[in-house]
Write a protein that holds these residues in place. Structure first.
Motif: not given
Lengths: 156, 506
Positions: A53-54, B162, A57, A50, B490, B164-165
């Motif tokens: 991915x962040x 979101x 982004x 995760x 996103x 993911x968050x």
């Protein structure tokens, strides 16, 4: 205080790696491939995924690294945050020595003076009443061992 | 029948009645102050409930939450500032009604519809929960593992923009839940030689840190430049409520039913229930063009839905031990500390307690009417309390509350650390709901996984060899795929949106 996804992504992935590292020493159950380290390892791996991915982004968007988006100035925020943290830390270190009533009264008086009308008398009055109420509710009614500290010698 | 009588004798005591009244007044106060949420009210109440028997503890939390949601409508209608997120959707509507001289009607409708919605929710809860529990009694650790995992996953999907968050928030919560002695092997995890962490991180400082300290950090700087609050005078509250209710009776009932169903979904709380109910009401309305301009049709439906959702959230919480929202997560935590593990067995082993909880729900909702009336009359006084006085008092209450659970100063450090983390998370759009659900559900997921794996001697296919387990597993995998795909999407949309807006900015 808004932080770019690049920063939060890296922090998340690093946290995941730390979780996996801290789980390496955990042993599996006898004759099993699973044990106390199984779940933390899966969680750590997902945190890394995760976080990655962040990070991707964050690299795609063009936001600044850090941004202050509150209506209040940053310096006011920092001063308030320092007051909150200092109050909590002071409570932890001073209560065992000075006792709950004195610490609570002094801290509340200072906070009320700072955040309300900047007048000592009303601040002290409200702090005294609030300290008394918390002492009665938690100390007497719910039997939470709030220490009297210095007042113990005065009262007894 | 004997169970019902026994339940009645448990509920109708001076102690429980006084606690319901006191907690309702506390909820009224917390909900009416803008910025103090129903969840924060619950978090502040927990230190006190730790010292109560299970029924009074639940009664206190249920009453405070229901009243806080209703009281949250008051600053919305008077000042255009929603008291709680659950009131946000119809704040504009209620405020517009106020400008037309109908503020009494708007608040009267809020209170009455909340009461009706709450009672509808309790009736649905009391009817369906025991029947689902009868079915759930066949579940083994396989189904519970998938169910808890599904609960966590759905919480991520519905918790914010979101996923993911939301997922990262949940994973951080799971790490918090893993600190301390592993219940299966007895090994120490993430304690780093600290004796205070041997028993794990207590739920109470986590709750107070996440829902109270982080909010104080956010709100306290604003007290130095407070905007003057001048609420208008409320004339003739409840005038015209009866006829308006009769006119939109279908919307009230639909809002109650819809709110209960939405509340029962893991992670979907009162705010989502009121948003969806308002949208549905607009869709079915004959005059959708009047919405947002002081029209009561959407307001009655959404008011009914947000209180009904509180009851709905107790369906998965009581039947499976899977919290539907943050408040039920707190209640499960409180029950567990008292040696009661919610689940289908509770309905057979402790039937009087379950019936008593249903009765408490009805009482708390009926009490909304007189106390709500009182709150409307006294709104000017509540709203004029300066936050510069309130916030330092809440801070001291938080410190003593965090200490009270285990009489440990270390818990105050935990509260501060989690509070700082909660503030950072909220600033960066990380929802905190999944984190608290994970702290509660983490041990349930792990213990059921380990139980199943030991039972099957390490064979992972055993997790899906029962039909219900298979269905739940497919659903959980689908939800997790959606979380990852939505997270990636996103990221792709963000730069495109940025590029699209740049020429306009220039």
């Amino acid at each position: 205080m808004r932080t770019n996804d690049k920063v939060t992504g890296v922090v998340t992935a690093a946290f995941g790696a730390a979780v996996i590292y801290a789980s390496l020493d955990l042993k599996n159950l006898p004759r099993q491939e699973y044990g106390a380290g199984t779940f933390p390892t899966v969680i750590g791996a997902l945190l890394i995924l995760f976080g990655a991915i962040l990070l991707v982004r964050g690299l795609r968007n063009r936001e600044v690294w850090f941004a202050w988006q509150h209506p209040v100035p940053l310096i006011t925020f920092i001063m308030t945050l320092a007051a909150i943290c200092a109050s909590i830390v002071a409570y932890i270190y001073l209560t065992p020595i000075v006792g709950f009533p004195v610490v609570s009264f002094v801290l509340l008086t200072l906070l009320l003076y700072t955040f309300h009308h900047r007048r000592w008398l009303p601040a002290g009055g409200i702090a005294l009443v609030a300290t008394g109420v918390i002492w009665e509710v938690f100390g007497q009614l719910l039997h939470v061992p709030l220490e009297l500290g210095l007042l113990e010698k005065v009262i007894y | 029948m004997s169970d019902l009588l026994q339940a009645a004798t448990m509920v109708f005591t001076w102690e429980v009645m006084l606690i319901i009244l006191a907690a309702s007044l506390f909820g009224l106060f917390m909900g009416a102050i803008p910025g103090l949420t129903a969840t924060m009210a619950t978090a502040l109440l927990v230190p006190v409930t730790f010292f109560m028997e299970p029924l009074p503890a639940i009664a206190a939390i249920v009453s405070a939450t229901a009243m806080a949601i209703v009281a949250g409508d008051i600053p919305g209608a008077l000042l255009r500032i929603p008291g709680t997120p659950a009131s946000a959707v119809y704040t504009e509507e209620a405020y517009a009604m106020g400008k037309q001289g109908k503020v009494g009607l708007a608040l009267g409708l809020n209170v009455t519809c909340s009461m009706i919605g709450g009672v509808i929710g309790v009736l649905i809860l009391a009817f369906f929960a025991p029947r689902i529990a009868e079915f759930a009694i066949q579940f083994t650790s396989d189904e519970y593992f998938w169910l808890a995992l599904l609960g966590l996953s759905c919480a991520i999907l519905v918790s914010g923009r979101d996923p993911l968050k939301g997922g990262i928030s949940m994973l951080a919560g799971l790490v918090i839940a893993m600190v301390g002695m592993d219940s299966v092997s007895g090994q120490m995890r993430f304690t780093f030689g600290n004796y205070d962490l041997l028993a794990g991180i207590s739920i109470l400082p986590v709750l107070i840190g996440l829902f109270a300290i982080s909010e104080l950090i956010r709100r306290m700087p604003e007290t130095r430049n407070p905007a003057p609050i001048v609420p208008p005078v409320i004339k003739r509250p409840f005038e015209g409520v009866g006829s308006t209710l009769w006119k939109y009776k279908g919307g009230v009932l639909r809002g109650g039913a819809l709110g209960t169903v939405i509340g029962s979904l893991p992670g979907a709380g009162a705010d989502i229930a009121s948003w969806i109910s308002y949208a549905v009401s607009r869709k079915f309305s004959r005059t959708p063009e009047k919405f947002g301009k002081g029209h009561p049709e959407g307001l009655v439906s959404a008011s009914s839905a947000n209180n009904a959702s509180l009851s709905g959230a107790y369906i998965p919480a009581l039947v499976f031990g899977i919290p539907g929202d943050t408040v039920t997560a707190i209640i499960i935590g409180v029950l567990m500390t008292k040696g009661i593990t919610p689940g289908p067995d509770v309905f057979t082993d402790q039937a009087p307690l379950v019936n008593a909880i249903f009765m408490v729900f009805v009482l708390a909702n009926l009490l909304l009417l007189p106390l709500g009336f009182m709150a409307i009359r006294g709104a000017r006084h509540i709203l004029s309390i300066p936050t510069g006085i309130l916030f330092p008092l809440i801070l001291m209450f938080c410190i003593v509350g965090a200490f009270a659970a285990n009489n440990a100063m270390f818990d105050i450090w935990i509260m501060l650390g989690i509070g700082l983390m909660g503030f950072f998370m909220a600033e960066n759009d990380f929802p905190v709901g999944p984190m608290i659900l994970a702290v509660i559900l983490g041990p349930i997921v792990e213990s059921n996984f380990m139980r199943s794996i030991l039972k099957s001697n390490g064979d992972l296919t055993a997790f899906v060899d029962r039909p219900i387990a298979m269905v739940l597993a497919i659903a959980a995998v689908a939800v997790w795929s959606m979380i990852i795909v939505n997270g990636v999407k996103a990221g792709r949309k963000a730069p495109q949106a940025e590029e699209a807006t740049q020429p306009q900015d220039a």
